[in-house]
Design a protein around this motif. Structure first.
Motif, PDB file in Angstrom:
ATOM      1  N   UNK A 217      14.403   9.499   5.762  1.00 13.73           N
ATOM      2  CA  UNK A 217      15.955   9.159   4.745  1.00 13.73           C
ATOM      3  C   UNK A 217      16.211  10.548   4.847  1.00 13.73           C
ATOM      4  N   UNK A 218      15.406  11.780   5.243  1.00 10.29           N
ATOM      5  CA  UNK A 218      15.575  13.441   4.297  1.00 10.29           C
ATOM      6  C   UNK A 218      15.944  13.131   3.244  1.00 10.29           C
ATOM      7  N   UNK A 219      15.645  12.171   2.082  1.00  8.57           N
ATOM      8  CA  UNK A 219      16.352  12.817   0.222  1.00  8.57           C
ATOM      9  C   UNK A 219      17.954  12.043   0.347  1.00  8.57           C
ATOM     10  N   UNK A 220      18.367  11.364   1.243  1.00 15.14           N
ATOM     11  CA  UNK A 220      19.616  10.936   1.330  1.00 15.14           C
ATOM     12  C   UNK A 220      19.838   9.310   0.380  1.00 15.14           C
ATOM     13  N   UNK A 221      18.312   8.706   0.996  1.00 13.00           N
ATOM     14  CA  UNK A 221      18.550   6.500   0.577  1.00 13.00           C
ATOM     15  C   UNK A 221      19.433   6.586   1.578  1.00 13.00           C
ATOM     16  N   UNK A 222      19.309   5.796   0.627  1.00 11.03           N
ATOM     17  CA  UNK A 222      20.422   4.400   1.813  1.00 11.03           C
ATOM     18  C   UNK A 222      21.901   4.045   1.362  1.00 11.03           C
TER      19      UNK A 222
ATOM     20  N   UNK B 290      17.308  -0.165  -6.997  1.00 14.87           N
ATOM     21  CA  UNK B 290      18.502   0.201  -7.322  1.00 14.87           C
ATOM     22  C   UNK B 290      17.934   2.623  -7.068  1.00 14.87           C
ATOM     23  N   UNK B 291      17.150   2.733  -6.987  1.00 12.55           N
ATOM     24  CA  UNK B 291      16.102   3.922  -6.900  1.00 12.55           C
ATOM     25  C   UNK B 291      16.365   4.588  -5.224  1.00 12.55           C
ATOM     26  N   UNK B 292      17.020   3.360  -4.441  1.00  8.90           N
ATOM     27  CA  UNK B 292      16.444   3.886  -2.584  1.00  8.90           C
ATOM     28  C   UNK B 292      18.049   3.822  -3.010  1.00  8.90           C
ATOM     29  N   UNK B 293      18.953   3.395  -3.383  1.00  9.67           N
ATOM     30  CA  UNK B 293      20.422   3.548  -2.676  1.00  9.67           C
ATOM     31  C   UNK B 293      21.003   5.213  -3.186  1.00  9.67           C
ATOM     32  N   UNK B 294      21.973   5.206  -2.436  1.00  7.47           N
ATOM     33  CA  UNK B 294      21.673   6.442  -2.148  1.00  7.47           C
ATOM     34  C   UNK B 294      23.178   6.417  -3.635  1.00  7.47           C
ATOM     35  N   UNK B 295      24.320   7.743  -3.714  1.00  7.37           N
ATOM     36  CA  UNK B 295      25.151   7.917  -5.415  1.00  7.37           C
ATOM     37  C   UNK B 295      25.857   6.778  -4.419  1.00  7.37           C
ATOM     38  N   UNK B 296      27.096   6.134  -4.872  1.00  8.25           N
ATOM     39  CA  UNK B 296      27.946   5.504  -4.958  1.00  8.25           C
ATOM     40  C   UNK B 296      27.892   4.115  -3.840  1.00  8.25           C
ATOM     41  N   UNK B 297      26.211   3.575  -3.404  1.00  5.26           N
ATOM     42  CA  UNK B 297      25.989   2.702  -2.524  1.00  5.26           C
ATOM     43  C   UNK B 297      26.256   1.548  -3.113  1.00  5.26           C
ATOM     44  N   UNK B 298      25.540   0.953  -2.165  1.00 10.00           N
ATOM     45  CA  UNK B 298      26.196  -0.452  -2.745  1.00 10.00           C
ATOM     46  C   UNK B 298      24.310  -1.516  -2.750  1.00 10.00           C
ATOM     47  N   UNK B 299      24.063  -2.298  -3.768  1.00 10.70           N
ATOM     48  CA  UNK B 299      22.549  -2.502  -3.813  1.00 10.70           C
ATOM     49  C   UNK B 299      23.366  -5.018  -4.263  1.00 10.70           C
ATOM     50  N   UNK B 300      22.829  -4.928  -2.922  1.00 15.39           N
ATOM     51  CA  UNK B 300      24.121  -6.447  -2.452  1.00 15.39           C
ATOM     52  C   UNK B 300      22.096  -7.547  -2.869  1.00 15.39           C
ATOM     53  N   UNK B 301      22.368  -7.983  -4.406  1.00 14.34           N
ATOM     54  CA  UNK B 301      21.471  -8.979  -4.689  1.00 14.34           C
ATOM     55  C   UNK B 301      22.308  -9.996  -4.352  1.00 14.34           C
TER      56      UNK B 301
ATOM     57  N   UNK C 223       0.862  -0.783   0.210  1.00 13.88           N
ATOM     58  CA  UNK C 223       0.493   0.097   0.069  1.00 13.88           C
ATOM     59  C   UNK C 223       0.962   1.248  -0.450  1.00 13.88           C
ATOM     60  N   UNK C 224       2.577   0.938  -0.425  1.00  7.13           N
ATOM     61  CA  UNK C 224       3.127   1.781   0.094  1.00  7.13           C
ATOM     62  C   UNK C 224       3.939   1.946  -1.257  1.00  7.13           C
ATOM     63  N   UNK C 225       3.957   3.782  -1.508  1.00  6.69           N
ATOM     64  CA  UNK C 225       5.202   3.796  -2.503  1.00  6.69           C
ATOM     65  C   UNK C 225       6.801   4.119  -1.503  1.00  6.69           C
ATOM     66  N   UNK C 226       7.791   2.310  -1.900  1.00  5.10           N
ATOM     67  CA  UNK C 226       8.921   2.066  -1.217  1.00  5.10           C
ATOM     68  C   UNK C 226       9.927   3.373  -1.116  1.00  5.10           C
ATOM     69  N   UNK C 227      10.082   3.845  -2.492  1.00  9.47           N
ATOM     70  CA  UNK C 227      11.453   5.147  -2.735  1.00  9.47           C
ATOM     71  C   UNK C 227      10.709   6.440  -2.226  1.00  9.47           C
ATOM     72  N   UNK C 228       9.728   6.346  -2.338  1.00  9.19           N
ATOM     73  CA  UNK C 228       9.029   7.442  -1.909  1.00  9.19           C
ATOM     74  C   UNK C 228       9.023   7.356  -0.140  1.00  9.19           C
ATOM     75  N   UNK C 229       8.902   6.446   0.407  1.00 12.50           N
ATOM     76  CA  UNK C 229       9.263   6.411   1.995  1.00 12.50           C
ATOM     77  C   UNK C 229      10.584   6.140   1.792  1.00 12.50           C
ATOM     78  N   UNK C 230      11.518   5.433   1.431  1.00 14.87           N
ATOM     79  CA  UNK C 230      12.712   5.727   1.786  1.00 14.87           C
ATOM     80  C   UNK C 230      12.579   7.213   1.546  1.00 14.87           C
ATOM     81  N   UNK C 231      13.180   7.608   1.180  1.00 22.22           N
ATOM     82  CA  UNK C 231      13.140   9.656   0.296  1.00 22.22           C
ATOM     83  C   UNK C 231      12.906   9.958   1.944  1.00 22.22           C
ATOM     84  N   UNK C 232      11.505   9.719   2.328  1.00 23.66           N
ATOM     85  CA  UNK C 232      11.169  10.302   3.208  1.00 23.66           C
ATOM     86  C   UNK C 232      11.776  10.400   4.633  1.00 23.66           C
TER      87      UNK C 232
END
Length: 325
Positions: free
Chosen positions: A205-210, A226-237, A194-203
């Motif tokens: 983290x004050x827009x910084x992502x993780x 990919x949309x939730x990772x901060x610049x130079x962040x790491x996505x572990x799949x 029921x929630x937009x995951x990317x939007x909630x992550x931005x909220x």
């Protein structure tokens, strides 16, 4: 005659056969184990369907179990009949009452860890150990995103994050699962239904992502990760619960902020006893202390392995599922 689950062809749960199977006496370097509890994991489904190839068919199934040593083969040291042991590193075949396993693939269970706890946590807990302690060592104050936070791996991750002082933002489907993850230690939980995951992550983290995203779901969450990772962040799949990620355009990593991506497996991070022993000691210490409590949500007779896998694949279960030999 002892029984096991095997499959002679790839396919759905209907290919699983409950058959007589005498593993014989252990050969050199092997240990014969009588299983008391057997873990059910998505990787078992991957082998059954053919996403991962079994060495040969017909094949046993399963990688995670706990039980008692029945006999040891020539040259085996460190194990004796009656020892309590756990397995999570292969070979395939833990869906069985008895199994011959190389001694190098076993660990002893401390007194404070039950068979159920070991079978519900070894593969999943050692996965969390390498995710949090080896790929990128998390520190108190770090913020991460963890998909499927109410699943077997996810609930252990929530508890481990709490131990480390890490702010874990989890995703889960539905209020019940969200509350379960929150109680386990997640700082925040996003209901992806029921929630937009990317939007909630931005909220959150004050827009910084993780800095780090842990994604065991795969195809359905890849773009979100990919949309939730901060610049130079790491996505572990690290998993394919919804199907494998394919057709990846590396240019997307640049467009999303010079991201890093890794696709690890436990087999790489627990390839030798020298790697396994400190990892399992850390996990078992947390379980014995009560800091991590493996959640066993359902138990099935060994003969009903197909039913257990169907329940797991539906992604409506929480915690860990066990087979009882």
């Amino acid at each position: 005659m002892p029984k096991r689950i095997q499959f002679s062809r790839n396919g759905g749960p209907e290919v699983l056969e409950f058959v007589d199977h005498d593993p014989g006496q252990p050969g050199p370097g092997e240990v014969l184990v009588r299983h008391a509890a057997i873990g059910v994991n998505f990787i078992d489904i991957y082998y059954r369907t053919g996403l991962y190839a079994a060495p040969s068919l017909p094949s046993g199934l399963g990688l995670e179990a706990a039980g008692t040593v029945e006999a040891v083969g020539e040259g085996v040291t460190g194990f004796a009949p009656g020892d309590r042991v756990g397995a999570a590193f292969g070979p395939l075949g833990t869906y069985a009452q008895l199994q011959r396993i190389p001694a190098t693939k076993l660990v002893k269970l401390p007194d404070g860890v039950s068979f159920d706890a070991a079978a519900a946590s070894m593969l999943k807990g050692l996965t969390v150990q390498y995710l949090f302690r080896q790929i990128r060592e998390l520190k108190a104050g770090d913020t991460v995103l963890f998909h499927a936070a109410a699943g077997g791996v996810g609930l252990i991750a929530c508890q481990w994050a709490r131990v480390l002082g890490v702010r874990l933002i989890g995703t889960a489907g539905g209020p019940e699962k969200c509350e379960l993850a929150r109680k386990a230690g997640a700082a925040e939980v996003i209901d992806y239904r029921g929630e937009d995951v990317v939007k909630r992550v931005l909220e959150l983290t004050d827009g910084k992502k993780v800095a780090t995203v842990y994604d065991g779901v795969g195809k359905d969450t890849w773009a979100i990760s990919l949309d939730c990772a901060a610049p130079r962040g790491l996505v572990v799949s690290f998993g394919n619960a919804s199907g494998p990620v394919d057709g990846v355009n590396l240019g997307i990593l640049a467009a999303k902020g010079s991201l890093f991506v890794t696709r690890p497996t436990l087999g790489t991070y627990a390839a030798t006893p020298e790697q396994v022993e400190p990892s399992s000691a850390e996990l078992f210490g947390l379980i014995a202390s009560g800091a991590i409590v493996p959640d066993v949500s359902r138990r099935y007779p060994l003969a009903d392995a197909g039913e257990a896998q169907t329940a797991l694949a539906s992604r409506v279960t929480t915690g860990s599922l066990l087979l009882v030999p």
